[in-house]
Write a protein that holds these residues in place. Structure first.
Motif, PDB file in Angstrom:
ATOM      1  N   ARG A 125       0.923  -1.290  -0.081  1.00 17.67           N
ATOM      2  CA  ARG A 125      -0.060  -0.090   0.063  1.00 17.67           C
ATOM      3  C   ARG A 125       0.832   1.227  -0.061  1.00 17.67           C
ATOM      4  O   ARG A 125       1.647   1.421   0.961  1.00 17.67           O
ATOM      5  N   GLU A 153       1.352   4.760   0.853  1.00 15.76           N
ATOM      6  CA  GLU A 153       0.558   5.698   1.856  1.00 15.76           C
ATOM      7  C   GLU A 153       2.066   6.288   2.701  1.00 15.76           C
ATOM      8  O   GLU A 153       2.701   5.251   3.030  1.00 15.76           O
ATOM      9  N   ASP A 163     -13.077   1.097  -0.854  1.00 11.22           N
ATOM     10  CA  ASP A 163     -11.743   1.784  -1.248  1.00 11.22           C
ATOM     11  C   ASP A 163     -11.804   1.993  -2.878  1.00 11.22           C
ATOM     12  O   ASP A 163     -11.348   3.180  -3.388  1.00 11.22           O
ATOM     13  N   THR A 214      -3.206   2.454  -5.612  1.00 13.13           N
ATOM     14  CA  THR A 214      -4.687   1.831  -5.079  1.00 13.13           C
ATOM     15  C   THR A 214      -5.289   0.683  -5.443  1.00 13.13           C
ATOM     16  O   THR A 214      -5.805  -0.303  -5.218  1.00 13.13           O
TER      17      THR A 214
END
Length: 429
Positions: A198, A200, A319, A341
C-alpha cells in the motif's frame, strides 16, 4: 384308584384351555408377523431387541440431523458460489478501469457498476437459511452479520456476528460445522497469500494533495508507483514473513530508499539511492518502483494475513469505489495514487477470491462427507434391521406348521372332552 367325574371334567377343561392358549399364541404370531409378541415369549430376545431398537432410533435421529446439515451447507455453498462470482465481476471491472484511455466519467460509470456488486455481496453476506437464522453470523441471530456504517476512515460495513461456527452432530463421533462465520469468508485470506503493498505515508505532506486521510494514512506526495510485486523471492531469507516499510528519505539532495529491520527500527536492512524502474529486494521479497517520490513518502509491504493489512472484502470494494469516483485532475501524483490503490485492490480481491474458493471447497468436502456418513449409517441401519428380524420376527413356515399342529391338538382335546362327558352309567340304565 377311583377317579371322580369332577376330576375328569377339570382335566379335560384344563387341556382344552391349554391347547386353545397355544393355538391363540400361534395365531397372534402369524397375525403380527412377530415371533415375540409379548416380552414373556422370549425375555432374552426382548431385552436385546429393546437395545437394538434404541440404537436404531438414535441412528435415525442422526440421519435427520444430516438432512438439516445438508440443507444448511447446500444453501451456504450456493451463496459462497455467488460471492465468488461477485468478486470475479469486481476484478473484471477494476481491470477495465485500469485503462489509461478512460476518462473520469468512464471510471465513475464503472464505479456505479462496482457499487452494484458491492450491494449484492452485502446482501449475500446477510443471507438467511429460510428459518430466519443468518448463515454467516455464527450463533448471533439477533441482527444481520454485516451492518452498514458511515463516517470518516471506516470500511462501510461492520461485522456484528460472533466468531463461532454453527455446528451440528451428524453422527456419534462427528460434530460438523454446517456454516462458516462472516469473518472466515469476508474478512480473511488464505494461508500463504503472500505480501500486499500500500502506497501511503504516516505524516501529512507539506503541500496538501487533496486526497485526504484514509485509515489514518495520507496519500504520498510524489508519483512513485510499484509496477511489479511484491513478489516472494526467498522464503528462507531472514525477516521473511514480517511487515516492512519502504521509506523514501531525502539525504544530501538525493532520495534514498531505506527499509528498516522489522525487529529493530534503528537497523537498516536496505539503503540505496532511488532509481526509477529498479527492483528493490529485501527480506526475501522484491518490488519494482517507478516514478518520482517525495521525501517522506512510504510504501507499506505487509503479509496478507498481518493484522495491519486489509483482509476485509467490503473495505477493498469501498476503497475501489471511492478511488474510481475520484477526480484525478490530470496530475502525476493523483495518477500514481490511482495506480497504486488500484493494484492493491486487485491484489486484495485475488486474496479474497482465493479465500472464498477455499471456504467453498471446504463446504463441498463436508457435503461429500455427509454422503459417506449416510452410506455408513445406511449399512448400520440394515444391520440393525437384520438383528431385530433375527430376534423377534416370525418364521412363517414353522409358524404355519405349528398352527396346524395346535389346531389338531385343540380339536383332539375337544373330542376327548365330548367322549369323557358321555361316560355315565345313567346312559345304560
Amino acid at each position: 384308584m377311583r377317579i371322580s367325574t369332577v376330576t375328569m371334567f377339570d382335566q379335560s377343561v384344563a387341556s382344552m384351555n391349554r391347547q386353545q392358549s397355544d393355538f391363540l399364541k400361534v395365531s397372534q404370531q402369524i397375525a403380527s408377523g412377530r415371533r415375540v409378541v409379548n416380552p414373556s415369549d422370549d425375555p432374552q430376545a426382548s431385552s436385546r431387541a429393546v437395545g437394538v431398537g434404541q440404537a436404531k432410533a438414535i441412528t435415525q435421529q442422526y440421519a435427520d440431523a444430516r438432512v438439516t446439515a445438508r440443507n444448511t451447507l447446500g444453501q451456504a455453498e450456493s451463496v459462497v458460489n455467488g460471492v465468488a462470482d461477485g468478486i470475479t465481476s469486481a476484478k473484471t471491472l477494476l481491470i477495465q478501469a485500469a485503462s489509461d484511455t478512460l476518462s473520469d466519467v468512464d471510471r465513475q460509470s464503472i464505479a456505479s457498476e462496482l457499487r452494484s456488486v458491492y450491494e449484492t455481496l452485502i446482501g449475500q453476506a446477510n443471507a438467511t437459511d429460510g428459518n430466519g437464522r443468518y448463515l454467516f453470523g455464527g450463533y448471533s441471530d439477533d441482527a444481520a452479520p454485516f451492518a452498514r456504517t458511515s463516517g470518516e476512515g471506516v470500511s462501510g460495513t461492520t461485522y456484528m456476528g460472533d466468531g463461532n461456527t454453527r455446528e451440528q452432530r451428524i453422527d456419534a463421533s462427528r460434530l460438523m460445522p454446517v456454516s462458516d462465520n462472516g469473518i472466515t469468508i469476508f474478512q480473511s485470506v488464505p494461508s500463504g497469500a503472500g505480501y500486499v503493498a500500500r502506497a501511503e505515508r504516516e505524516s501529512a505532506p507539506a503541500e496538501p494533495n487533496g486526497l485526504g486521510v484514509q485509515d489514518g494514512y495520507y496519500a504520498n506526495a510524489g508519483s512513485v508507483t510499484f509496477t511489479s510485486g511484491p513478489n516472494r523471492v526467498d522464503p528462507n531469507a531472514e525477516h521473511f514473513g514480517k511487515p516492512f516499510t519502504i521509506n523514501f528519505n531525502e539525504e544530501g539532495g538525493e532520495i534514498r530508499v531505506q527499509v528498516a529491520n522489522p525487529d529493530d527500527p534503528d537497523e537498516l536492512i536496505y539503503d540505496q539511492p532511488y532509481e526509477s524502474g529498479k527492483t528493490v529486494s529485501f527480506g526475501g521479497i522484491s518490488i519494482t518502483l517507478e516514478g518520482e517520490p517525495e521525501g517522506g513518502d512510504q510504501i507499506h509491504v505487509r503479509p496478507a494475513d498481518d493484522e495491519g493489512a486489509n483482509q476485509d472484502l467490503f473495505k477493498t470494494l469501498k476503497d475501489a469505489i471511492d478511488l474510481l469516483e475520484m477526480d484525478q485532475e490530470d496530475t502525476a501524483e493523483n495518477r500514481a495514487h490511482f495506480r497504486n490503490t488500484l493494484n492493491t485492490a486487485m491484489r486484495e480481491l485475488d486474496n479474497s477470491l482465493d479465500n472464498v474458493l477455499t471456504v467453498r471447497a471446504s463446504m463441498g468436502a463436508r457435503l461429500n462427507e455427509l454422503d459417506v456418513v449416510d452410506a455408513v449409517a445406511g449399512n448400520r441401519m440394515m444391520n440393525y434391521e437384520q438383528t431385530l428380524s433375527d430376534l423377534v420376527d416370525l418364521d412363517y413356515a414353522q409358524a404355519i406348521s405349528e398352527y396346524s399342529l395346535r389346531q389338531v391338538g385343540l380339536q383332539a382335546a375337544q373330542k376327548a372332552f365330548v367322549d369323557v362327558k358321555g361316560m355315565s352309567l345313567f346312559n345304560f340304565l
